[in-house]
Design a protein around this motif. Sequence first.
Motif, mmCIF file in Angstrom:
data_model
loop_
_atom_site.group_PDB
_atom_site.id
_atom_site.type_symbol
_atom_site.label_atom_id
_atom_site.label_comp_id
_atom_site.label_asym_id
_atom_site.label_seq_id
_atom_site.Cartn_x
_atom_site.Cartn_y
_atom_site.Cartn_z
ATOM 1 N N ALA A 1 51.077 54.104 76.767
ATOM 2 C CA ALA A 1 52.377 54.088 76.074
ATOM 3 C C ALA A 1 52.481 52.870 75.167
ATOM 4 O O ALA A 1 52.969 52.961 74.030
ATOM 5 C CB ALA A 1 53.520 54.108 77.088
ATOM 6 N N SER B 1 49.841 53.678 72.220
ATOM 7 C CA SER B 1 49.977 54.897 71.408
ATOM 8 C C SER B 1 51.397 55.126 70.901
ATOM 9 O O SER B 1 51.576 55.753 69.864
ATOM 10 C CB SER B 1 49.576 56.138 72.223
ATOM 11 O OG SER B 1 48.239 56.085 72.607
ATOM 12 N N THR B 2 52.391 54.673 71.664
ATOM 13 C CA THR B 2 53.772 54.997 71.288
ATOM 14 C C THR B 2 54.541 53.778 70.767
ATOM 15 O O THR B 2 55.286 53.894 69.803
ATOM 16 C CB THR B 2 54.498 55.625 72.502
ATOM 17 O OG1 THR B 2 53.832 56.846 72.853
ATOM 18 C CG2 THR B 2 55.957 55.931 72.184
ATOM 19 N N ARG C 1 62.067 52.951 69.518
ATOM 20 C CA ARG C 1 61.160 52.736 70.662
ATOM 21 C C ARG C 1 61.663 51.611 71.563
ATOM 22 O O ARG C 1 61.585 51.716 72.799
ATOM 23 C CB ARG C 1 59.747 52.403 70.164
ATOM 24 C CG ARG C 1 59.073 53.535 69.419
ATOM 25 C CD ARG C 1 58.918 54.762 70.304
ATOM 26 N NE ARG C 1 58.353 55.880 69.575
ATOM 27 C CZ ARG C 1 58.813 57.126 69.667
ATOM 28 N NH1 ARG C 1 59.860 57.409 70.430
ATOM 29 N NH2 ARG C 1 58.246 58.093 68.991
ATOM 30 N N HIS D 1 59.688 61.403 80.763
ATOM 31 C CA HIS D 1 59.085 60.811 79.569
ATOM 32 C C HIS D 1 60.110 59.891 78.907
ATOM 33 O O HIS D 1 60.996 60.361 78.198
ATOM 34 C CB HIS D 1 58.649 61.913 78.597
ATOM 35 C CG HIS D 1 57.678 61.436 77.554
ATOM 36 N ND1 HIS D 1 57.867 60.260 76.851
ATOM 37 C CD2 HIS D 1 56.510 61.951 77.104
ATOM 38 C CE1 HIS D 1 56.864 60.094 76.011
ATOM 39 N NE2 HIS D 1 56.023 61.094 76.166
ATOM 40 N N PHE E 1 60.211 58.210 76.359
ATOM 41 C CA PHE E 1 60.346 58.257 74.909
ATOM 42 C C PHE E 1 60.754 59.650 74.413
ATOM 43 O O PHE E 1 60.739 59.917 73.212
ATOM 44 C CB PHE E 1 59.046 57.776 74.248
ATOM 45 C CG PHE E 1 58.673 56.381 74.681
ATOM 46 C CD1 PHE E 1 59.344 55.282 74.155
ATOM 47 C CD2 PHE E 1 57.714 56.166 75.658
ATOM 48 C CE1 PHE E 1 59.035 53.991 74.570
ATOM 49 C CE2 PHE E 1 57.398 54.882 76.080
ATOM 50 C CZ PHE E 1 58.066 53.790 75.541
ATOM 51 N N GLN F 1 59.443 62.756 74.619
ATOM 52 C CA GLN F 1 58.464 63.558 73.901
ATOM 53 C C GLN F 1 57.756 64.516 74.859
ATOM 54 O O GLN F 1 58.016 64.515 76.060
ATOM 55 C CB GLN F 1 57.432 62.618 73.253
ATOM 56 C CG GLN F 1 58.057 61.652 72.249
ATOM 57 C CD GLN F 1 57.024 60.703 71.644
ATOM 58 O OE1 GLN F 1 56.131 60.220 72.317
ATOM 59 N NE2 GLN F 1 57.177 60.435 70.365
ATOM 60 N N GLU G 1 52.272 60.600 78.154
ATOM 61 C CA GLU G 1 51.214 60.107 77.262
ATOM 62 C C GLU G 1 49.962 60.984 77.384
ATOM 63 O O GLU G 1 49.279 60.986 78.416
ATOM 64 C CB GLU G 1 50.827 58.640 77.559
ATOM 65 C CG GLU G 1 51.865 57.636 77.150
ATOM 66 C CD GLU G 1 51.990 57.480 75.619
ATOM 67 O OE1 GLU G 1 51.034 57.800 74.885
ATOM 68 O OE2 GLU G 1 53.066 57.052 75.177
#
Lengths: 217, 217
Positions: free
Chosen positions: A103, A106-107, A142, B54, B56, B58, B71
């Motif tokens: 996370a 990548s995020t 984020r 999740h 975030f 997603q 992820e």
Amino acid sequence: MIPTITAFERSPDHGQGQARDMRVRWALEEVGQPYDVRLVSFKEMKQPAHRALHPFGQIPTYEEGDLALFESGSIVLHIAQHHAGLLPDEANARARAITWMFAALSTVEPPIVDLGVALLLERDQPWYTQRLPIVKDRIRVRLGELSDRLGEADWLDGAFSAGDLMMVTVLRRLNTSGLLNEYPSLSAYVARGEARPAFRRAFDAQLAVFTGASDGR
Amino acid sequence: MIPTITAFERSPDHGQGQARDMRVRWALEEVGQPYDVRLVSFKEMKQPAHRALHPFGQIPTYEEGDLALFESGSIVLHIAQHHAGLLPDEANARARAITWMFAALSTVEPPIVDLGVALLLERDQPWYTQRLPIVKDRIRVRLGELSDRLGEADWLDGAFSAGDLMMVTVLRRLNTSGLLNEYPSLSAYVARGEARPAFRRAFDAQLAVFTGASDGR
């Protein structure tokens, strides 16, 4: 066997610990593993000898006997899997800690890198001033989500883990942007990471390269 | 135990297999693990129930008994670590395959996502036309380096691995840009990935959601 990592001969951040060798140094310090450092210049990084270790011509790399790795995420995971202290023993908690490593990389990191690219490479472009708020808002999305998940906890999932190590180093890249100050719980989270003795030792070691006080070890 | 993953109720790519559930489906097909799919709408993804899985908001997520992961990188690694077929047995080769997973996600994908963001969200901005070539050139740097490393080999490091699985899905995001055609060895690499029976099964399953031929399984 003492592993050898690579780091910038001249750190572009002037020793603020934002280069990606910092993640690896911190992980090695957390688990108490001594290491050697080989410094590389920007020119050397793009030469075949270094590209044999790192196809994208970057730092850090990690060499340990016959094993050669690149990518800070992969190196930190390798260290965490071979030493106690960075991942929980229980299988599900371990998988969740690794999830936070992904996370972070990548995020959370990509929009932060995008801001760095804009600041570094697009400052003279006609769109710079107009586009910057859009880039910052993507980061805020984020940070808000991460802050909501962290809540009042010290770390992202139980005890400090390699997931926190990666997330703190990713968030530290915002240090000069002021964005982190908008999320007090995340500022405090980063400060908790920076207060760890292993972080301090790693930070001092990379700073010593910049100040010339050390050959990198 | 049959794991459950989440995927878009309505795929924004119209079933081209570029959503990140494709990576997880492909990994599960490679190792022969059946799975269930729960479809979520864009609205549901941002609700507390999904955010509990999740943070975030997603897809994909992965649930298996008491374990819940998010992820795509972490989920694919989890699958690869618990089934034969996606990582070499030998320790050093295994670490190198995992390195390619991180390289796909941390080094190759971010500039590709940046292009997607520009195409999707900045098309009406005054800087769109001027900035696009810069964004594309950043991708070309990575593609050139990756192409150099791949050379004449079929896969990035020995046999097909989770590292190739991630890299192929990352490169596939360039399908409509034409950029991949500039690097014939990378086009052929992606085609090799797409020709694998497990890829086809995963692709057909995600397409069936879009065409309404399936509830996602």
